[in-house]
Design an enzyme around this catalytic site. Structure first.
Site, PDB file in Angstrom:
ATOM      1  N   THR A 218     118.310  44.652  36.399  1.00  0.00           N
ATOM      2  CA  THR A 218     118.768  45.275  35.152  1.00  0.00           C
ATOM      3  C   THR A 218     117.523  45.520  34.294  1.00  0.00           C
ATOM      4  O   THR A 218     116.427  45.071  34.613  1.00  0.00           O
ATOM      5  CB  THR A 218     119.740  44.343  34.385  1.00  0.00           C
TER       6      THR A 218
ATOM      7  N   ALA B  65     116.712  39.809  34.903  1.00  0.00           N
ATOM      8  CA  ALA B  65     117.129  39.969  33.503  1.00  0.00           C
ATOM      9  C   ALA B  65     115.861  40.036  32.658  1.00  0.00           C
ATOM     10  O   ALA B  65     114.995  39.153  32.761  1.00  0.00           O
ATOM     11  CB  ALA B  65     117.991  38.787  33.075  1.00  0.00           C
TER      12      ALA B  65
ATOM     13  N   VAL C 286     113.383  36.194  35.801  1.00  0.00           N
ATOM     14  CA  VAL C 286     112.984  36.655  34.469  1.00  0.00           C
ATOM     15  C   VAL C 286     112.081  37.872  34.623  1.00  0.00           C
ATOM     16  O   VAL C 286     111.011  37.799  35.256  1.00  0.00           O
ATOM     17  CB  VAL C 286     112.245  35.543  33.703  1.00  0.00           C
ATOM     18  N   LYS C 287     112.535  38.998  34.060  1.00  0.00           N
ATOM     19  CA  LYS C 287     111.795  40.263  34.211  1.00  0.00           C
ATOM     20  C   LYS C 287     110.884  40.461  33.010  1.00  0.00           C
ATOM     21  O   LYS C 287     111.329  40.377  31.856  1.00  0.00           O
ATOM     22  CB  LYS C 287     112.794  41.413  34.324  1.00  0.00           C
ATOM     23  N   ILE C 288     109.591  40.682  33.295  1.00  0.00           N
ATOM     24  CA  ILE C 288     108.577  40.719  32.239  1.00  0.00           C
ATOM     25  C   ILE C 288     107.726  41.976  32.383  1.00  0.00           C
ATOM     26  O   ILE C 288     107.272  42.281  33.492  1.00  0.00           O
ATOM     27  CB  ILE C 288     107.680  39.461  32.361  1.00  0.00           C
TER      28      ILE C 288
END
Ligand code: G3P
Length: 212
Positions: free
Chosen positions: A27, A56, A82-84
């Protein structure tokens, strides 16, 4: 090669999952905004629907804020990644979260050297965007080819997750150069299934069967 669906729409994800197209989900803030729902609720529902990794994305731009958001997102479910976004602060946050066993996916990557720094930071996944490079007349899958070659040269653990896919050729080219994962919009997944000769063949079989 693993297939992820690039979507925050739970109904779309359920349909894709029924078809065996969902090894994971990615996402991003734009996809979540389209749902009109709270981020945490969207991610919770998706994690309950699929067993694979679910990316996310954080909104903070400083490492402290990214780490703080990352802790909160990781609490939602065990399969949260965890998308960074790619930045110096992002790499600091990746090192912190990875050292504590929290999976990370560095996004908005547009060249192989950015990806090399992502791998050095210990990220689980790196998301190079092919479609947005094509949009500016730059060959996106050429970047993927260089990336997979570099990662193979040094046996890097970070997995290449090709993103910003616009059409089936992006998937074919990613598979030919050995990308680990593609994340695909639902409509593009549906396009892969279709072929005019398949449709024509089914039609002819039914006609012949009716004659018999
Ligand atoms: O979700 C990450 C990426 O796949 C988005 O790509 O270019 O279609 O917004 P894009």
């Amino acid at each position: 090669m693993q297939f992820y669906i690039d979507s925050a729409d739970i109904e779309e994800i359920k349909k894709a999952n029924q078809r065996g197209w969902v090894d994971g989900v990615t996402t991003n803030p734009s996809l979540v905004a389209k749902t009109g729902r709270k981020h945490e609720e969207v991610i919770k529902d998706i994690c309950a629907e699929v067993s694979g990794l679910v990316s996310a994305e954080v909104l903070s731009l400083d490492a402290e804020g990214m780490v703080k958001e990352g802790y909160e997102l990781a609490k939602i479910a065990d399969n949260v990644v965890v998308k960074i976004p790619m930045s110096e602060e992002g790499l600091v946050a990746v090192r912190r979260l990875s050292s504590e066993g929290i999976k990370t996916n560095v996004t908005l990557v547009f060249n192989p050297l950015q990806a090399l720094l992502v791998a050095k930071a210990g990220a689980t996944l790196v998301s190079p965007f092919v479609g947005r490079l094509d949009d500016i007349a730059t060959h996106g899958t050429e970047m993927i080819s260089q990336m997979t070659q570099i990662f193979d040269n040094y046996a890097l653990d970070t997995q290449v997750l090709v993103a910003s896919i616009r059409h089936p050729l992006h998937i074919l080219e990613s598979a030919l150069v050995g990308a680990d994962i593609v994340t695909v919009p639902y409509k593009v997944l549906q396009q892969i299934v279709k072929h005019p000769l398949t449709d024509r063949g089914i039609e002819q079989f039914l006609k012949d069967a009716q004659k018999a």
